[in-house]
Scaffold this motif. Structure first.
Motif, PDB file in Angstrom:
ATOM      1  N   GLY A 138     105.175  62.189  14.654  1.00  0.00           N
ATOM      2  CA  GLY A 138     104.068  63.070  15.010  1.00  0.00           C
ATOM      3  C   GLY A 138     103.291  62.486  16.159  1.00  0.00           C
ATOM      4  N   ALA A 139     103.978  62.313  17.277  1.00  0.00           N
ATOM      5  CA  ALA A 139     103.401  61.548  18.390  1.00  0.00           C
ATOM      6  C   ALA A 139     102.097  62.151  18.894  1.00  0.00           C
ATOM      7  CB  ALA A 139     104.416  61.430  19.533  1.00  0.00           C
ATOM      8  N   SER A 140     101.988  63.479  18.877  1.00  0.00           N
ATOM      9  CA  SER A 140     100.775  64.089  19.429  1.00  0.00           C
ATOM     10  C   SER A 140      99.531  63.669  18.652  1.00  0.00           C
ATOM     11  CB  SER A 140     100.901  65.615  19.435  1.00  0.00           C
ATOM     12  OG  SER A 140     101.024  66.105  18.124  1.00  0.00           O
ATOM     13  N   PHE A 141      99.705  63.328  17.359  1.00  0.00           N
ATOM     14  CA  PHE A 141      98.560  62.907  16.560  1.00  0.00           C
ATOM     15  C   PHE A 141      98.161  61.470  16.858  1.00  0.00           C
ATOM     16  CE2 PHE A 141     100.481  66.354  14.076  1.00  0.00           C
ATOM     17  CZ  PHE A 141      99.386  67.171  13.931  1.00  0.00           C
ATOM     18  N   HIS A 142      99.010  60.756  17.597  1.00  0.00           N
ATOM     19  CA  HIS A 142      98.739  59.355  17.888  1.00  0.00           C
ATOM     20  C   HIS A 142      98.388  59.127  19.348  1.00  0.00           C
ATOM     21  CE1 HIS A 142      99.981  58.596  13.844  1.00  0.00           C
ATOM     22  NE2 HIS A 142     101.151  59.129  14.068  1.00  0.00           N
ATOM     23  N   LEU A 143      98.255  60.201  20.116  1.00  0.00           N
ATOM     24  CA  LEU A 143      97.677  60.072  21.438  1.00  0.00           C
ATOM     25  C   LEU A 143      96.217  59.637  21.283  1.00  0.00           C
ATOM     26  CD1 LEU A 143      98.998  63.357  23.111  1.00  0.00           C
ATOM     27  CD2 LEU A 143      99.793  61.043  23.596  1.00  0.00           C
ATOM     28  N   PHE A 144      95.663  59.080  22.339  1.00  0.00           N
ATOM     29  CA  PHE A 144      94.255  58.712  22.264  1.00  0.00           C
ATOM     30  C   PHE A 144      93.404  59.980  22.195  1.00  0.00           C
ATOM     31  CE2 PHE A 144      96.318  54.958  23.933  1.00  0.00           C
ATOM     32  CZ  PHE A 144      95.725  53.960  23.169  1.00  0.00           C
ATOM     33  N   PRO A 145      92.219  59.886  21.608  1.00  0.00           N
ATOM     34  CA  PRO A 145      91.381  61.086  21.443  1.00  0.00           C
ATOM     35  C   PRO A 145      91.018  61.705  22.793  1.00  0.00           C
ATOM     36  CG  PRO A 145      90.577  59.268  20.087  1.00  0.00           C
ATOM     37  CD  PRO A 145      91.615  58.687  20.986  1.00  0.00           C
ATOM     38  N   PRO A 146      90.730  62.997  22.794  1.00  0.00           N
ATOM     39  CA  PRO A 146      90.294  63.649  24.041  1.00  0.00           C
ATOM     40  C   PRO A 146      89.061  62.961  24.617  1.00  0.00           C
ATOM     41  CG  PRO A 146      90.787  65.278  22.355  1.00  0.00           C
ATOM     42  CD  PRO A 146      90.810  63.950  21.672  1.00  0.00           C
ATOM     43  N   ILE A 147      89.025  62.852  25.936  1.00  0.00           N
ATOM     44  CA  ILE A 147      87.879  62.255  26.617  1.00  0.00           C
ATOM     45  C   ILE A 147      87.506  63.135  27.800  1.00  0.00           C
ATOM     46  CG2 ILE A 147      88.299  59.862  25.944  1.00  0.00           C
ATOM     47  CD1 ILE A 147      89.699  59.466  28.655  1.00  0.00           C
ATOM     48  N   GLU A 148      86.287  62.934  28.270  1.00  0.00           N
ATOM     49  CA  GLU A 148      85.810  63.643  29.453  1.00  0.00           C
ATOM     50  C   GLU A 148      85.692  62.661  30.618  1.00  0.00           C
ATOM     51  OE1 GLU A 148      85.195  66.950  29.992  1.00  0.00           O
ATOM     52  OE2 GLU A 148      86.194  67.142  28.035  1.00  0.00           O
TER      53      GLU A 148
ATOM     54  N   GLU B  10      89.551  63.178  39.467  1.00  0.00           N
ATOM     55  CA  GLU B  10      88.688  62.766  38.376  1.00  0.00           C
ATOM     56  C   GLU B  10      89.023  61.341  37.933  1.00  0.00           C
ATOM     57  OE1 GLU B  10      89.667  65.722  35.347  1.00  0.00           O
ATOM     58  OE2 GLU B  10      90.850  64.213  34.269  1.00  0.00           O
ATOM     59  N   GLN B  11      88.025  60.692  37.336  1.00  0.00           N
ATOM     60  CA  GLN B  11      88.211  59.371  36.744  1.00  0.00           C
ATOM     61  C   GLN B  11      87.730  59.409  35.298  1.00  0.00           C
ATOM     62  OE1 GLN B  11      87.447  55.759  39.332  1.00  0.00           O
ATOM     63  NE2 GLN B  11      86.013  57.205  40.279  1.00  0.00           N
ATOM     64  N   CYS B  12      88.499  58.750  34.418  1.00  0.00           N
ATOM     65  CA  CYS B  12      88.172  58.709  32.999  1.00  0.00           C
ATOM     66  C   CYS B  12      88.324  57.275  32.495  1.00  0.00           C
ATOM     67  CB  CYS B  12      89.112  59.598  32.181  1.00  0.00           C
ATOM     68  SG  CYS B  12      89.377  61.245  32.819  1.00  0.00           S
ATOM     69  N   GLY B  13      87.816  57.046  31.292  1.00  0.00           N
ATOM     70  CA  GLY B  13      88.045  55.761  30.646  1.00  0.00           C
ATOM     71  C   GLY B  13      87.067  54.693  31.075  1.00  0.00           C
ATOM     72  N   ALA B  14      87.566  53.469  31.231  1.00  0.00           N
ATOM     73  CA  ALA B  14      86.727  52.307  31.531  1.00  0.00           C
ATOM     74  C   ALA B  14      86.520  52.173  33.035  1.00  0.00           C
ATOM     75  CB  ALA B  14      87.391  51.046  30.975  1.00  0.00           C
TER      76      ALA B  14
ATOM     77  N   PHE C 189      95.257  66.870  28.548  1.00  0.00           N
ATOM     78  CA  PHE C 189      96.310  66.228  27.752  1.00  0.00           C
ATOM     79  C   PHE C 189      96.802  64.943  28.415  1.00  0.00           C
ATOM     80  CE2 PHE C 189     101.026  66.135  27.006  1.00  0.00           C
ATOM     81  CZ  PHE C 189     101.010  65.809  25.663  1.00  0.00           C
ATOM     82  N   MET C 190      96.867  64.933  29.737  1.00  0.00           N
ATOM     83  CA  MET C 190      97.406  63.779  30.462  1.00  0.00           C
ATOM     84  C   MET C 190      96.512  62.552  30.369  1.00  0.00           C
ATOM     85  SD  MET C 190      98.856  65.623  33.901  1.00  0.00           S
ATOM     86  CE  MET C 190     100.055  66.960  33.810  1.00  0.00           C
ATOM     87  N   ARG C 191      95.233  62.749  30.061  1.00  0.00           N
ATOM     88  CA  ARG C 191      94.315  61.616  29.939  1.00  0.00           C
ATOM     89  C   ARG C 191      94.604  60.776  28.699  1.00  0.00           C
ATOM     90  NH1 ARG C 191      89.241  65.749  30.138  1.00  0.00           N
ATOM     91  NH2 ARG C 191      89.479  66.485  32.296  1.00  0.00           N
ATOM     92  N   ARG C 192      95.322  61.341  27.736  1.00  0.00           N
ATOM     93  CA  ARG C 192      95.374  60.779  26.394  1.00  0.00           C
ATOM     94  C   ARG C 192      96.512  59.782  26.170  1.00  0.00           C
ATOM     95  NH1 ARG C 192      95.137  65.486  22.207  1.00  0.00           N
ATOM     96  NH2 ARG C 192      94.866  63.665  20.839  1.00  0.00           N
TER      97      ARG C 192
END
Length: 329
Positions: A9-19, A37-41, A61-64
């Motif tokens: 169930g790989a989609s459930f193990h992606l990192f959570p959605p972020i802005e 855009e830039q996300c994360g740290a 989706f690609m951010r995750r």
């Protein structure tokens, strides 16, 4: 997490959605503005994400695929794609324009070196960028390799894959008049760029449905309707790039220049049942690129959303994070 468990169930193990913490429209000249855009740290390991197509676009989706506590994630819509303007424009829109745009983004964000992450056409662009700027690509994470060769285009657009999908091939090529079916890319391109909106949408939808239908191994060739605006932009750009051989100076340009990335580590994640970009291209690339690691995924096709593909890409980015010192990032 255990890899076999993740694949269930790989989609459930992606990192959570972020802005994003940064969104901007960047003027790159030639009448184009690209969405970035830039996300994360903010001080994390820099990674640039290159979407597919040509003509696709980024999505949340690609951010995750990246730990937002570790990675500084940079995404952008290539010229004419997604939120970039003007939508669907093929003017001043070549591979080399895109490579220059990637460098503009890197310089604007004051990034010295970064990991380059791309799938399908994004893998093509990743390789071309790394060959052109081998001092800027610290590592490559590639999925569904497309080398932009005539043989690959013939496979998907001139009848090769019809051996597996004869019914869908008949629908796709059957839209063309009988006398035009010997040169599918050339003649689809003509209709998609005809100047008649109704004709352009008709052929653009057929072009887009043909590709989407063969992307995921689970789809059995059936996908939902494609919005006309997206289909038109996607098909205009993709046919523009393909009829021009991706603007490379010779066929098999990537393999012929692979020595320029011989020192760069990389992982190639490839579905064994990829009907759009057959595994033979990924295998050829791995043989020409000494520091690459080819990972063939069973029961997987081309799509980023395939469970095995997602799982392996998550693992790749975890491994690269552990190599931060080695990669000098």
């Amino acid at each position: 997490m255990d890899r076999s468990a993740r694949q269930k169930g790989a989609s459930f193990h992606l990192f959570p959605p972020i802005e994003p913490f940064d969104r901007r429209m960047m003027d790159v000249g030639d009448g184009h503005q690209i969405y970035v855009e830039q996300c994360g740290a903010r001080d994390g390991i820099p990674v640039i994400v290159l979407h597919g197509g040509p003509g696709g676009g980024t999505s949340p989706f690609m951010r995750r695929f990246f730990d937002p506590k570790i990675y500084r994630i940079v995404l952008f819509d290539q010229r004419g794609c997604g939120r970039s303007k003007p939508s669907g424009s093929v003017e001043s829109n070549t591979t080399w324009d895109l490579v220059a745009d990637i460098e503009r983004i890197r310089e604007a964000f004051e990034i010295e070196r970064w990991i380059v992450f791309g799938g399908s056409w994004g893998a093509t662009l990743s390789l071309i960028y790394a060959i052109s700027h081998p001092d800027r690509a610290a590592a490559l994470a590639l999925r569904g390799v497309f080398l932009a060769t005539k043989a690959e285009l013939d496979w998907f657009y001139e009848g090769g894959v019809s051996a597996f999908w004869p019914d869908l091939w008949d629908e796709f090529v059957g839209l063309l008049p009988m006398e035009e079916r010997g040169e599918v890319i050339k003649n689809y391109h003509g209709h998609i760029h005809s100047g008649s909106y109704g004709e352009e949408v008709k052929y653009a939808r057929a072009w887009t449905v043909w590709e989407n239908a063969l992307a995921a191994i689970s789809s059995n060739g059936r996908v939902g309707p494609t919005p006309s605006d997206y289909a038109l932009s996607f098909a205009k750009l993709e046919s523009h790039y393909f009829i021009n051989g991706a603007f490379l100076e010779c066929d098999d340009w990537i393999i012929k220049n692979a020595d320029r990335i011989a020192h760069i580590p990389g992982v190639i994640v490839q579905g064994r049942f990829d009907m759009i970009c057959p595994p033979s291209s990924a295998y050829r690339l791995s043989k020409a690129w000494p520091k690459s690691d080819l990972r063939l995924i069973g029961q997987a096709g081309h799509a980023l959303s395939e469970a095995g593909i997602m799982s392996e890409l998550l693992t790749v980015m975890e491994d690269f994070a552990d190599m931060r010192t080695e990669l000098a990032l």
